[in-house]
Design an enzyme around this catalytic site. Structure first.
Site, PDB file in Angstrom:
ATOM      1  N   LYS A 137       0.693  -6.131 -13.445  1.00  0.00           N
ATOM      2  CA  LYS A 137      -0.812  -5.587 -12.905  1.00  0.00           C
ATOM      3  C   LYS A 137      -0.946  -3.794 -13.647  1.00  0.00           C
ATOM      4  CE  LYS A 137       1.848  -3.073  -8.728  1.00  0.00           C
ATOM      5  NZ  LYS A 137       1.753  -2.701  -7.460  1.00  0.00           N
ATOM      6  N   ARG A 142       4.827  -1.878   4.558  1.00  0.00           N
ATOM      7  CA  ARG A 142       3.775  -1.420   4.140  1.00  0.00           C
ATOM      8  C   ARG A 142       2.520  -3.372   4.386  1.00  0.00           C
ATOM      9  NH1 ARG A 142       2.877  -2.404  -2.864  1.00  0.00           N
ATOM     10  NH2 ARG A 142       3.770  -5.008  -1.836  1.00  0.00           N
TER      11      ARG A 142
END
Length: 356
Positions: A37, A132
């Site tokens: 990414k 998260r």
């Protein structure tokens, strides 16, 4: 069209870092996912990962997984982020494995996979304190029970995330807890967990200190491959290059000017009211990039100059004793945030060097 700013990408240094990390983690039986990414699924870099022993490529953007597939990169592709309900069709099409925490999404993945007579592999993410994504450990067994009733999906692993949102360190205790959860699941459900993915580049200190890594057999690495650092204290990893990427920009103005703005002041372009230290007259240069191009706070100049600040497309430098002239190039090291932003920016040219 020529851009005045570029990122120079030294492919040999990335290859070296990938090879060394594969050897290091492989010495205790840990396989790596290469996180793409950061470089927007760049197929040139993806091929370097594969050629140096990283055969799982993980990305949080489906468009990047598609890009690497279309480029013919031969790897197992992992969606690093929990899928959105609206993108499930594309997840089944472009990702071999996805990371999941929501039953409603997994049900839709199963339905979609069944339509194409395929089985979509999933890794269940467990909440271990970083807050998260993740299923709470107390709910994990009940969750797995429900997933195992579905056809079209197969649980191939569990994982946890550290040091991304809350900055929670991977430790002997939380790694041991994840390892025990893997034991419980494998025993209770007769479910072989191919991937027990214990974290990311933040796991380096835990790994080097650990006498036993338990069931942890996978880590997801981006920053330590690209920038040669662990991510808790940003310390360089011995034997790795920290300068595989360099940001370069051109000087478009160089003048002696005051160090403090004069006239009545209000907010600047980004709604801030800045404080300035009076240094008298300084050699003030402007480089041809700004916060639309890169996370300016993540740049460190190679010369003895100082970044004073930026607007959307100008970055102001105190050149100090360096006689910067218009047309000169200034070079900067990047941190992770800056690297992510320059690789994403359409305004920055990507230039490869030391092509293998």
């Amino acid at each position: 069209m020529h851009a005045t700013s570029r990122v120079e990408i030294n492919l040999a240094k990335i290859a070296h870092n990938a090879e060394k990390l594969v050897q290091l983690y492989g010495s205790k039986g840990i396989e790596l996912m290469g996180v793409t990414k950061t470089v927007c699924g760049d197929s040139v870099i993806a091929e370097i990962f594969v050629n140096n022993g990283i055969h799982m490529l993980a990305d949080s953007k489906l468009v990047n997984l598609k890009k690497m597939r279309d480029a013919g990169v031969s790897a197992q592709f992992v969606l690093l982020r929990s899928p959105a309900l609206s993108e499930v069709d594309a997840v089944v099409q472009y990702a071999d494995i996805s990371m999941n925490t929501e039953l409603s999404v997994i049900k839709k993945l199963a339905e979609t996979a069944n339509l194409s007579n395929s089985v979509h592999q999933i890794i269940l993410m467990v909440e271990m304190g970083d807050l998260r994504e993740g299923i709470m450990p107390a709910n994990l067994e009940g969750f797995i029970q429900k997933v195992m009733e579905l056809s079209g999906v197969a649980i191939v692993g569990i994982g946890a995330n550290f040091a991304c949102f809350g900055g929670v360190r991977p430790s002997k205790d939380n790694m041991s807890e994840l390892s025990k959860l893997a034991d419980i699941i494998q025993t209770r459900f007769s479910l072989p967990l191919v991937h027990v993915t214990g974290g990311n580049s933040a796991n380096y200190n835990w790994f080097t200190a650990a006498d036993s890594i338990g069931n942890i057999n996978n880590l997801r690495l981006g920053e330590s491959i690209y920038l040669g650092r662990e991510t808790l204290d940003r310390k360089a990893i011995p034997g790795l290059y920290t300068d595989a990427f360099t940001f370069v920009s051109e000087v478009i103005e160089s003048k002696i000017k005051p160090s403090v703005p004069y006239g009545e002041t209000g907010q600047n372009a980004f709604g801030n009211r800045l404080q300035f230290r009076d240094r008298g007259l300084i050699r003030r240069a402007i480089a041809s990039f700004g916060s639309q191009d890169v996370l300016v706070a993540g740049l460190t100049p190679e010369l003895d100059i100082e970044i004073l600040g930026s607007s959307s497309d100008h970055t102001i430098l105190d050149a100090k004793e360096v006689d910067l002239k218009v047309g000169d190039e200034v070079r900067f090291a990047l941190d992770y945030g800056a690297l992510l932003s320059v690789m994403t920016s359409v305004y920055i040219t990507k230039k490869y060097s030391n092509i293998l």
